[in-house]
Design a protein around this motif. Structure first.
Motif, short mmCIF file in Angstrom:
data_model
loop_
_atom_site.label_atom_id
_atom_site.label_comp_id
_atom_site.label_asym_id
_atom_site.label_seq_id
_atom_site.Cartn_x
_atom_site.Cartn_y
_atom_site.Cartn_z
N GLY A 1 0.79 -1.22 0.00
CA GLY A 1 0.00 0.00 0.00
C GLY A 1 0.82 1.27 0.00
O GLY A 1 0.33 2.32 -0.38
N ASN A 2 2.08 1.22 0.44
CA ASN A 2 2.85 2.44 0.59
C ASN A 2 4.09 2.52 -0.27
O ASN A 2 4.69 3.57 -0.39
CB ASN A 2 3.29 2.59 2.06
N ARG A 3 4.53 1.44 -0.86
CA ARG A 3 5.80 1.45 -1.57
C ARG A 3 5.75 0.54 -2.79
O ARG A 3 5.17 -0.51 -2.74
CB ARG A 3 6.89 0.95 -0.61
N ILE A 4 6.37 0.97 -3.83
CA ILE A 4 6.52 0.15 -5.02
C ILE A 4 7.89 -0.50 -4.96
O ILE A 4 8.87 0.14 -4.59
CB ILE A 4 6.38 1.00 -6.30
N ALA A 5 7.99 -1.74 -5.31
CA ALA A 5 9.27 -2.46 -5.24
C ALA A 5 10.30 -1.86 -6.18
O ALA A 5 9.97 -1.25 -7.19
CB ALA A 5 9.04 -3.93 -5.60
N ASP A 6 11.59 -2.07 -5.85
CA ASP A 6 12.68 -1.55 -6.68
C ASP A 6 12.60 -2.05 -8.11
O ASP A 6 13.04 -1.37 -9.02
CB ASP A 6 14.03 -1.94 -6.07
N GLY A 7 12.07 -3.22 -8.31
CA GLY A 7 11.94 -3.75 -9.66
C GLY A 7 11.12 -2.84 -10.55
O GLY A 7 11.38 -2.72 -11.74
N ASP A 8 10.13 -2.18 -9.99
CA ASP A 8 9.32 -1.26 -10.77
C ASP A 8 10.08 -0.01 -11.13
O ASP A 8 9.89 0.55 -12.20
CB ASP A 8 8.03 -0.91 -10.02
N LYS A 9 10.98 0.45 -10.25
CA LYS A 9 11.83 1.59 -10.57
C LYS A 9 12.67 1.26 -11.80
O LYS A 9 12.78 2.05 -12.73
CB LYS A 9 12.73 1.94 -9.39
N ARG A 10 13.22 0.07 -11.79
CA ARG A 10 14.00 -0.35 -12.95
C ARG A 10 13.12 -0.46 -14.19
O ARG A 10 13.56 -0.16 -15.30
CB ARG A 10 14.71 -1.68 -12.66
N THR A 11 11.88 -0.87 -14.02
CA THR A 11 10.96 -0.97 -15.14
C THR A 11 10.69 0.40 -15.75
O THR A 11 10.62 0.53 -16.98
CB THR A 11 9.65 -1.66 -14.73
N VAL A 12 10.54 1.43 -14.92
CA VAL A 12 10.34 2.79 -15.44
C VAL A 12 11.53 3.17 -16.30
O VAL A 12 11.37 3.65 -17.43
CB VAL A 12 10.16 3.81 -14.29
#
Length: 173
Positions: A24-35
């Protein structure tokens, strides 16, 4: 007995797997890499007409518009492709609300370039990497000279002092 083990394995996998990725509060680091990876794949995309083209039209459609300056649409589209609901705008100043501003840029953040004649942020991009005082970014609707009315998606290198602000859309506030 084997059926019970299989069912227990599935339950364990589901419980453990639910703690990976987004909460609910944080997106995993994998998504940062996906961006960032999404933005990288777009380098080289060019307009076929002013603020238009097959891919440019897709960026703008993501925010519900047509044939408008598209740097913020590009940023929004990249975040959308990575599974983020926000940001979703074509207006670059709206990418920098007070609760999203960050002092120290990191990969995946959004950068804003201020234009004195506009008296506002007039261009944005995605931070790909930060090395010492240099910010490497991927920006839509720019060109080799760094214009805010460009013709494509380019990788840019900017000194931190030339960047007006950074916004963190990677974490939920």
């Amino acid at each position: 007995m084997a059926t019970i083990r299989i069912l227990l394995g599935i339950v364990c996998f589901a419980v453990v797997g639910s703690s990976w990725g987004a909460d609910g509060n944080r997106i995993a680091d994998g998504d940062k890499r996906t961006v960032i990876e999404t933005a990288k794949k777009e380098i080289g995309i060019r307009e076929s007409a002013e603020n238009a083209g097959l891919r440019v039209d897709q960026y703008n459609a993501h925010v519900g518009l047509k044939k408008v300056p598209w740097c913020a649409s590009f940023v929004s589209w990249c975040f959308g492709q990575a599974g983020y609901a926000q940001p979703r705008t074509a207006w670059s100043p709206s990418l920098f609300p007070a609760d999203r501003l960050a002092k120290n840029p990191v990969a995946g953040m959004v950068l804003g370039i201020y234009f004195e004649h506009l008296k506002r942020v007039g261009h944005c991009g995605i931070v790909e990497e930060v090395r010492n005082d240099w910010v490497y970014s991927i920006e839509g609707n720019t060109n080799l000279n760094g214009s805010r009315e460009g013709d494509g998606v380019y990788r840019r290198m900017r000194h931190k002092r030339s960047v007006y602000c950074f916004a963190d859309w990677l974490t939920k506030t």
